[in-house]
Scaffold this motif. Structure first.
Motif, short mmCIF file in Angstrom:
data_model
loop_
_atom_site.label_atom_id
_atom_site.label_comp_id
_atom_site.label_asym_id
_atom_site.label_seq_id
_atom_site.Cartn_x
_atom_site.Cartn_y
_atom_site.Cartn_z
N TYR A 189 0.78 -1.36 -0.21
CA TYR A 189 0.27 -0.42 0.11
C TYR A 189 0.96 1.27 0.11
N ARG A 190 1.95 1.04 1.24
CA ARG A 190 2.71 2.49 1.06
C ARG A 190 3.83 2.43 -0.33
N ILE A 191 3.87 1.03 -1.16
CA ILE A 191 4.38 1.80 -2.46
C ILE A 191 3.12 2.48 -3.50
N ALA A 192 2.50 2.55 -3.38
CA ALA A 192 0.94 2.74 -4.36
C ALA A 192 0.78 4.36 -3.65
N SER A 193 1.34 4.14 -2.68
CA SER A 193 0.45 5.40 -2.86
C SER A 193 1.12 6.24 -2.26
N SER A 194 2.71 6.41 -2.13
CA SER A 194 3.46 6.92 -2.04
C SER A 194 4.19 7.63 -3.54
N VAL A 195 4.33 6.40 -4.81
CA VAL A 195 4.78 6.70 -6.01
C VAL A 195 4.12 7.57 -6.96
N THR A 196 4.66 8.03 -7.26
CA THR A 196 3.41 9.42 -8.20
C THR A 196 4.24 9.29 -9.64
N MET A 197 3.14 9.70 -10.58
CA MET A 197 4.75 9.57 -11.96
C MET A 197 5.50 10.60 -12.07
N ASN A 198 5.65 11.74 -11.31
CA ASN A 198 6.58 12.65 -11.05
C ASN A 198 7.52 11.84 -11.23
N ASP A 199 7.84 11.17 -9.95
CA ASP A 199 8.85 10.07 -9.63
C ASP A 199 9.61 9.70 -10.77
N VAL A 200 8.77 8.98 -11.19
CA VAL A 200 8.82 7.99 -12.03
C VAL A 200 9.56 8.85 -13.31
N ALA A 201 8.66 9.39 -13.46
CA ALA A 201 9.01 10.65 -14.60
C ALA A 201 10.64 11.06 -14.16
N GLY A 202 10.69 11.43 -13.49
CA GLY A 202 12.06 12.05 -13.22
C GLY A 202 13.23 10.82 -13.12
N GLY A 203 12.84 9.78 -12.82
CA GLY A 203 13.63 8.52 -13.05
C GLY A 203 14.04 8.25 -14.58
N PHE A 204 13.18 8.52 -14.73
CA PHE A 204 13.76 7.69 -16.30
C PHE A 204 14.12 8.94 -17.65
N ILE A 205 13.80 10.25 -16.99
CA ILE A 205 14.49 12.12 -17.27
C ILE A 205 16.51 11.65 -17.45
N LYS A 206 16.39 11.64 -15.87
CA LYS A 206 18.12 10.98 -15.25
C LYS A 206 18.53 9.72 -16.61
N SER A 207 18.18 8.91 -16.07
CA SER A 207 18.12 7.81 -17.43
C SER A 207 18.80 8.48 -18.65
N LEU A 208 17.93 8.49 -19.34
CA LEU A 208 18.10 9.10 -20.40
C LEU A 208 19.23 9.94 -21.19
N VAL A 209 19.27 10.97 -19.70
CA VAL A 209 20.32 11.94 -19.57
C VAL A 209 21.91 10.63 -19.28
N PHE A 210 21.96 10.44 -18.41
CA PHE A 210 22.96 9.59 -18.21
C PHE A 210 23.06 8.53 -19.60
N GLY A 211 21.95 8.16 -20.04
CA GLY A 211 22.96 7.26 -21.32
C GLY A 211 23.45 7.84 -22.15
N LEU A 212 23.11 9.12 -22.57
CA LEU A 212 23.89 10.40 -23.21
C LEU A 212 24.93 11.15 -22.89
N LEU A 213 25.20 10.95 -21.62
CA LEU A 213 26.40 11.28 -20.88
C LEU A 213 27.33 9.93 -21.35
N VAL A 214 26.63 8.56 -20.90
CA VAL A 214 27.99 7.12 -21.32
C VAL A 214 28.58 7.01 -22.49
N ALA A 215 27.16 7.37 -23.58
CA ALA A 215 28.20 6.84 -24.63
C ALA A 215 28.71 7.81 -25.48
N THR A 216 28.41 8.87 -25.64
CA THR A 216 28.88 10.03 -25.67
C THR A 216 30.53 10.32 -25.69
N VAL A 217 30.84 10.26 -24.03
CA VAL A 217 32.15 9.84 -23.66
C VAL A 217 32.99 8.76 -23.75
N CYS A 218 32.58 8.24 -23.98
CA CYS A 218 33.21 6.14 -24.04
C CYS A 218 33.09 6.08 -25.98
#
Length: 264
Positions: A189-218
């Protein structure tokens, strides 16, 4: 007075070199992104890189994710029990993973496994003149080597981050519910009530930026192996691979702080 001038000269030269390197990497990234839309053979190369970067990294992501979730569940339980808030364990585990640990640890793991492979492979092609051979055959080396890796990274980093988050929450469930015997309903219940779409979207935005950084640098470290001042030949490939992983991990943490500041 002369020592102060010498220090200022060296500091200025270091800053100029850093800005020059930053500009070169930025132009490299933009060139790679441009060829995504102009290369006619990018799809089969991208599918190959999806396998190399994504599928081959799946096991290590699952392994790290399950143990990370179990450790979070264990530490969270013994922290929350002191305040009589054990029922909040689901929120603590899920939000920690989705907001921070999932994107960051996934990116660092991929930088070490897939990023080092990118830098080493392209670096070997550079010192063995294979990239020059591609240019001689009128095959754009950026479109052939870099652009597919950029696309594959932008696709696989968010997907593997989602898998990491899910398996980490399961790991927290194993520790909290099955081992420490907290209420199963309260955890879910705490997972369902505390996690919002903004949290999920923020994590995906970070992963996109990290993916671009890692691929570019390497890719940039491998592509410019022949321009290194500290070494040549096979030694340069090793140093380029090491630099790629170290720089990627540092940039991931710096970018995480900057993005968190904007997303909160």
């Amino acid at each position: 007075m002369s020592s102060i001038l010498t220090f200022c000269n060296r500091l200025g030269a270091a800053v100029l070199r850093m800005l020059g390197s930053l500009g070169a990497v930025t132009l490299f990234m933009l060139d790679g992104l441009r060829h995504i839309f102009t290369s006619p053979r990018i799809v089969p190369r991208t599918i190959q890189q999806l396998y190399v970067i994504g599928y081959k990294s799946l096991f290590v992501i699952l392994l790290i994710g399950i143990f990370c979730g179990m450790v979070l569940g264990l530490q969270g339980y013994y922290t929350l029990v002191q305040f009589g808030s054990v029922g909040m364990l689901g929120s603590a585990v899920s939000l920690s993973l989705i907001r921070e640990l999932g994107p960051v640890l996934t990116a660092i793991m991929l930088a070490g496994r897939a990023g080092s492979s990118m830098a080493a492979e392209i670096g070997v092609m550079r010192i063995s003149d294979q990239i020059d051979a591609l240019d001689v055959m009128d095959i754009n080396s950026m479109a052939y080597l870099v652009s597919p890796r950029l696309v594959a990274s932008l696709l696989t980093f968010p997907l593997l981050t989602a898998i990491f988050d899910a398996i980490g929450i399961i790991g927290g469930y194993l520790t909290g519910v099955l081992m420490l015997h907290i209420n199963e309903g309260a955890y879910l219940y705490r997972i369902a009530s505390s996690v919002t779409m903004n949290d999920v979207a923020g994590g995906f935005i970070k992963s996109l930026v990290f993916g671009l950084l890692v691929a570019t640098v390497c890719c940039h470290q491998g592509y410019t192996t022949h321009m290194r001042r500290d070494s040549v030949g096979p030694e340069a490939v090793g140093n380029a691979t090491t630099s790629a992983v170290v720089i990627s991990c540092v940039l991931i943490l710096v970018a995480d702080y900057v993005l968190t500041s904007f997303l909160l």
